[in-house]
Scaffold this active site. Sequence first.
Site, short mmCIF file in Angstrom:
data_model
loop_
_atom_site.label_atom_id
_atom_site.label_comp_id
_atom_site.label_asym_id
_atom_site.label_seq_id
_atom_site.Cartn_x
_atom_site.Cartn_y
_atom_site.Cartn_z
N GLU A 1 -4.56 4.35 6.43
CA GLU A 1 -4.05 4.38 4.80
C GLU A 1 -4.56 5.31 3.91
O GLU A 1 -3.71 5.58 3.10
CB GLU A 1 -4.99 3.05 4.55
CG GLU A 1 -4.73 2.65 2.92
CD GLU A 1 -5.41 1.09 2.57
OE1 GLU A 1 -5.77 1.15 1.50
OE2 GLU A 1 -5.50 0.34 3.40
N ARG B 1 0.66 -1.27 0.05
CA ARG B 1 0.09 0.18 -0.09
C ARG B 1 0.77 1.45 -0.12
O ARG B 1 0.63 2.40 0.59
CB ARG B 1 -1.01 0.17 1.25
CG ARG B 1 -1.94 -1.08 1.20
CD ARG B 1 -2.94 -1.37 -0.01
NE ARG B 1 -3.61 -2.45 0.16
CZ ARG B 1 -3.06 -3.57 -0.53
NH1 ARG B 1 -1.88 -3.52 -1.21
NH2 ARG B 1 -3.96 -4.68 -0.36
N SER C 1 -10.75 0.88 3.41
CA SER C 1 -10.04 0.45 4.82
C SER C 1 -9.20 1.72 5.48
O SER C 1 -8.62 2.18 4.69
CB SER C 1 -8.94 -0.37 4.31
OG SER C 1 -9.71 -1.79 3.76
#
Length: 353
Positions: A344, A163, A240
Amino acid sequence: MPTTTVPLADLTTLRLGGPARRLVRAADRDAIVDAVREADASGEPLLVLGGGSNLVVPDDGFDGTVVRLESRGHAVTRDDEGALLEVEAGEDWDTLVAASVSEGLGGLECLSGIPGCAGATPVQNVGAYGVEVSDLLVDATVLDRATGEVALVPAADLGLGYRTSRIKGRDREIVLAARFRLTTDGLSAPVRYAELARTLDVEPGVRVPAADARDAVLGLRRGKGMVLDETDHDTWSAGSFFTNPVVGNDVADEVARRVAALDQRPVTAWPTDDGRVKLSAAALIERAGVPRGHPGPDAPVRVSTRHTLALTNRGGGTTSQLLALARDVRDRVETAFGVRLVPEPVLVGGAAL
C-alpha cells in the site's frame, strides 16, 4: 528556504530512509507551486512529501529535491446542502478530522487517527471503518506538472478506487487542496463497519454523534497500534503495508478450500460492487503462518505485535530489512494461497519489492 542532505527518516512515520540532497519547506500553495516548477526547470528528480506516513524511502535516500507540504488551514462554508470543507494539502489529517467534529460536522469521523496530511487522502483514496474519501470528496485543486497549470478537478475525474486514484504512482499531478461535502447535524456517517457497530453497541446503518464515533475509532486504532505514539514502536510503521486483495470468486473459493485444509478459521471476505471478492490481507497473513511479532523479539524490523498488516521499525532497523520482511510475508501468503499481496505505501526510488 532549501536545506541540504536532510535525513528523510526524521520525516517519515517508519523513521527509515537515507537523506535527501535538497529539502524545500513550502508553507502555502504558491510556495508549493514555485518549488515544484523550480525543481522541474532544473531537471532534477522531485519527491513531494506530506506527513511521510505512507512512504518507504531507500537507505541511500533520495538524490533530488524533496518539497515538503507545510500549507495549513481549513475553511467551512455552510449552505442548504450541509457544509463544504476546504483544506490545504499540508494540514495534518487527524487535526482536520478533530476540528470537523468539534465544529458539529459529520462524515470524516471514521477516518480519525489516520496519520499524514490532507493532500494525500485523495491520492490514496484513504478509507477506514466503512468510510472512504471518495464518499465525501467534492474536488481537488491540482497542479499539473506537465503543463504548469493549477486546476480544480472534480472527484469523479480523479479515478478514485480502492486505495488508489489516477494520481497515485504517477509524478504528474500534485494536490494543493481538497474540498469535502459534510453534514451539519453533528451525526456520523451511517455506521457500516461491523467491528465499529459492535463497539458503539448499535446496529449497522445507524448514525451516532460524530464525537462518539471518533472516540470509538481512535480506541480501535490504538488497540491495533495504528495511532502514532513516539514511545510505542508498534506505531513506527507505514500503517497497513498491504492492501486487501480483490479477487474473482474462483480464487476466493480456492483460498477458502486451502484455509479449510489447514484447519484454519475462514478468511474474512466482502463482496465488491463489481461481483468480485475482497479478502482480508491480515487474515491471509495470519493463516499463512506469520504471527504478530514475526520474525521474533530480537529482529530490528518485524510485524507489529498488535496487527499483522503493520510492519514496524523497532528503532534500529533499515529499509532493506523492512523490504526483506515484506517479501517474506508476501511470498508466504502466495505460497499458501496463490494470492500475491500488493504493498500500500509508496516505494520511493530504489525501494522496491
